[in-house]
Design a protein around this motif. Structure first.
Motif, PDB file in Angstrom:
ATOM      1  N   GLN A   1      31.999  75.664  34.657  1.00 47.49           N
ATOM      2  CA  GLN A   1      32.141  77.068  35.027  1.00 47.49           C
ATOM      3  C   GLN A   1      30.998  77.895  34.457  1.00 47.49           C
TER       4      GLN A   1
ATOM      5  N   PHE B   1      29.461  81.809  34.227  1.00 44.94           N
ATOM      6  CA  PHE B   1      29.576  83.262  34.351  1.00 44.94           C
ATOM      7  C   PHE B   1      28.141  83.766  34.484  1.00 44.94           C
TER       8      PHE B   1
ATOM      9  N   THR C   1      31.522  82.037  38.875  1.00 43.83           N
ATOM     10  CA  THR C   1      32.382  83.210  39.022  1.00 43.83           C
ATOM     11  C   THR C   1      31.686  84.154  40.019  1.00 43.83           C
TER      12      THR C   1
ATOM     13  N   HIS D   1      31.657  91.231  35.541  1.00 52.69           N
ATOM     14  CA  HIS D   1      32.438  90.076  36.001  1.00 52.69           C
ATOM     15  C   HIS D   1      32.503  89.974  37.521  1.00 52.69           C
TER      16      HIS D   1
ATOM     17  N   TYR E   1      34.642  90.927  39.750  1.00 51.06           N
ATOM     18  CA  TYR E   1      35.915  90.749  40.450  1.00 51.06           C
ATOM     19  C   TYR E   1      36.343  92.034  41.168  1.00 51.06           C
TER      20      TYR E   1
ATOM     21  N   ASP F   1      33.812  81.838  43.980  1.00 50.43           N
ATOM     22  CA  ASP F   1      34.984  82.505  43.415  1.00 50.43           C
ATOM     23  C   ASP F   1      35.264  83.735  44.269  1.00 50.43           C
TER      24      ASP F   1
ATOM     25  N   ASP G   1      40.826  83.892  42.890  1.00 52.07           N
ATOM     26  CA  ASP G   1      41.278  84.739  41.794  1.00 52.07           C
ATOM     27  C   ASP G   1      42.702  85.231  42.043  1.00 52.07           C
TER      28      ASP G   1
ATOM     29  N   GLU H   1      43.830  80.262  40.962  1.00 52.86           N
ATOM     30  CA  GLU H   1      44.058  80.718  39.596  1.00 52.86           C
ATOM     31  C   GLU H   1      45.547  80.999  39.432  1.00 52.86           C
TER      32      GLU H   1
ATOM     33  N   SER I   1      38.256  79.246  29.322  1.00 56.16           N
ATOM     34  CA  SER I   1      37.589  79.790  30.496  1.00 56.16           C
ATOM     35  C   SER I   1      37.033  81.157  30.132  1.00 56.16           C
ATOM     36  N   HIS I   2      36.520  81.864  31.116  1.00 55.71           N
ATOM     37  CA  HIS I   2      35.983  83.201  30.869  1.00 55.71           C
ATOM     38  C   HIS I   2      37.082  84.209  30.546  1.00 55.71           C
TER      39      HIS I   2
ATOM     40  N   ARG J   1      32.485  85.552  26.378  1.00 57.08           N
ATOM     41  CA  ARG J   1      31.470  85.497  27.425  1.00 57.08           C
ATOM     42  C   ARG J   1      30.074  85.653  26.820  1.00 57.08           C
TER      43      ARG J   1
END
Length: 633
Positions: free
Chosen positions: A139, A141, A204, A213, A215, A250, A334, A371, A451-452, A500
């Protein structure tokens, strides 16, 4: 490490066993109406009268006698036929013993009545592609991995950070602290991944957003220019595939960012098509946000136009990034557990099936991973998500076993410190969660030590020795091992944001080569053994400070011992190793020693030991085994 001289503990090889691996199930993915041969091994000392198979068909249990087909020095093998009459067909075994009967299901052997929840399962659904079982997932980031673009201009929302700065752990700036890592930076360091033995690169999110991030996507139509844009992803994908690896994206199917094109259009025009893409309320801020975050408006999949744009067909968001030139090999989704769920609406399974159908249309070998931070069992029948991020069945139980007794690291998502628990409690939790999903799902679940979104493993356990024990579990337990970039060199962090950290390519003080060597060796161990990649799981020893298990295929048996501290050791039966076989030490320094009464597991710790105890075909039927003693029944 110091050995403990004490009475040796008992083992679990005296219990009957079955799992969904090739040693016990003839056809892992049958067609509807097909009959599948299932086998169960019963130790010779149990003195059973016989074995019956209990199958649930159309919600009604049915019993049939199993047939004794082989007797070996250690076990009697029984066979039975399971008619796959329903897409998900559950079964368990009744062992008829003096004084009563016992049930054998996915959680073990019981001398009481049990529910159907942990029964073994056969399904007609295709499993995750075979490559995932043999791949280490790495993974990344992107903002914290490596800088490849030197002249980028940061956006107005970002707070610039030097590469050596410590990430913020909480408070203002957590999501806007930007280090400037990008996809060309990932490309430049692919040789590190090759050296480690990585098979799959998981990125990600790479879409434009207003956070580090990403998201909170503002568009799904392009790669963030800060990361190098579309061309950078295409170049990275090509380079990854040239090295024999795969690359996963992701995606946030549950929500967009408040600045997303769709949400902007929806707010500006109540008659727009995009208006139906979101949930609207009379309360502030006027729409539903993920976990009440106004920056993340939640998507409403009752809108057919959203389904078409986001998840259905080659032109959808899901579809277009799997096609060349980007050629992603699948998606990690996610908050998949929340996608399509709100109040009285539950479209999650339908959405998962649609996403999977879209992926199969473009790349039949693509993988779909959800997830899920807690109990994913009800969502993991195998017709939608191939696998989930296995926090509940692996990460949390393993953490509780390996955590430093003096650690103050909090339990993820809970208002308390992470407790230290025994090996018995760890295994009980793992079996509870593993037993409620089909074996072929369990066998590809994403197992992680971090994980992150979590603290770093090294911070959690405190020492390289305990990192090795945890990593030993990761690389020898059924499932797909997943590693967060930096764990392989001893990165530290107290929570998800603080963890991170940047990769210290030019900072030897933050690069622990000894940790890297451990992970590289364990990756090589796993990749060299079919049993460790696709074999079954049979628990051998479960004690407070040590656990041991067998990973078995028809042609190989590997014995794994993991100890977090010195313990009493154990004596295993001589029949564990076939006549003439010399157990080969695959990992660790201790040989598997022979005594007059059997094989001795060392009581040293902490440590990881792996032995190959069989590398020949295991006889489980009358044509190749000793003649079955039919009179036994």
């Amino acid at each position: 490490m110091t050995a403990v001289v004490a009475p040796r503990v008992g083992h679990l090889l005296g219990a009957p066993h079955h799992d969904g691996s090739a040693l016990y199930v003839s056809t892992p993915t049958p067609h509807l109406g097909e009959s599948v041969t299932v086998r169960v091994r019963v130790p010779v000392g149990l003195d059973e009268h016989g074995v019956h198979l209990r199958v649930v068909r159309d919600a009604e249990p049915r019993l049939s006698a199993a047939r004794l087909v082989a007797t070996t020095a250690q076990d009697r093998w029984y066979e039975a036929q399971v008619l796959v009459h329903n897409p998900v067909t559950s079964y368990r075994f009744l062992i008829d013993v003096p004084g009563g009967y016992r049930w054998l299901n996915g959680r073990g052997l019981f001398d009481r009545e049990v529910s159907d929840a942990a029964d073994f399962r056969l399904t007609v659904f295709e499993p995750a592609p075979a490559w995932m079982s043999r791949s280490l997932v790495y993974q990344i980031f992107p903002d914290r991995f490596a800088r490849g673009i030197t002249d980028k201009v940061l956006p107005d929302w970002a707070q610039a950070a030097d590469w050596s700065d410590e990430p913020l752990a909480s408070g203002h700036g957590v999501s806007t602290q930007l280090y400037g890592g990008d996809l060309p930076g990932v490309h430049a360091h692919l040789d590190h991944l090759v050296e480690l033995g990585v098979g799959t690169v998981y990125l990600t999110p790479v879409f434009p957003a207003r956070s580090n991030h990403r998201y909170d996507a503002t568009s799904f139509d392009a790669v963030d220019p800060l990361l190098g844009g579309d061309a950078a992803l295409a170049d990275l994908s090509r380079a990854v595939h040239e090295r024999g690896m795969r690359v996963l994206g992701d995606i946030t199917t549950n929500h967009t960012g408040v600045g997303h094109d769709w949400f902007t259009a929806a707010r500006a025009d109540r008659s727009s098509e995009e208006r139906a893409f979101y949930y609207w309320t009379h309360d502030e801020p006027g729409y539903v946000g993920w976990l009440e975050h106004s920056s993340l408006p939640k998507l409403d999949y009752s809108a057919p136009a959203l389904v078409r744009r986001m998840i259905s067909g080659p032109a959808s968001v899901i579809g277009r990034w799997l096609a060349p030139p980007f050629a992603l090999d699948g998606w990690r989704v996610d908050v998949a557990n929340m996608t399509g769920r709100y109040a009285d609406q539950d479209l999650t399974h339908e959405i998962a099936r649609t996403v999977r159908a879209t992926m199969a249309e473009i790349n039949p070998d693509a993988v779909l991973v959800a997830e899920h931070f807690h109990d994913s069992g009800p969502d993991m029948t195998g017709d939608g998500w191939h696998a989930s991020m296995n926090y509940a069945a692996f990460t949390r139980p393993v953490w509780s076993w390996v955590v430093d007794p003096d650690s103050a690291v909090p339990a993820v998502g809970l208002p308390t410190a992470l407790p230290r628990r025994s090996g018995r409690e760890m295994v009980a939790a793992m079996r509870d969660f593993d037993a409620v999903v089909p074996w072929k799902v369990m066998a590809t679940q994403w197992n992680m030590l971090g994980s992150h979104d979590t603290p770093r493993l090294r911070t959690l356990v405190g020492s390289l020795a305990m990192v090795e024990v945890a990593a030993g579990l990761l690389f020898t337990y059924p499932g797909t091992p997943v590693l967060f970039a930096g764990d392989e060199i001893g990165a530290r962090g107290t929570n998800g944001e603080h963890a991170r950290v940047t990769m210290p390519w030019d900072d030897p003080e933050r690069w622990d080569q000894a940790t890297f060597d451990v992970f590289r060796a364990l990756t090589a161990l796993r990749s060299a053994s079919d049993a460790l990649c696709v074999g079954g799981l049979r628990w051998v020893v479960v004690e407070d400070d040590a656990v041991a298990y067998l990973r078995e295929t028809p042609d190989e048996s590997v014995l794994v011992l993991l100890a977090r501290a010195p313990w009493a050791g154990a004596r295993l039966p001589a029949e564990l190793v076939p006549d003439g076989t010399v157990p080969r030490t695959l990992y660790g320094s201790a040989p598997l020693e022979r005594s007059d009464a059997g094989w001795l597991l060392p009581g040293t710790g902490p440590g990881v030991h792996v032995w190959r105890v069989r590398d020949t075909a295991l006889a489980t039927d009358s044509s190749s085994a000793r003649t079955a003693d039919a009179a036994h029944r």
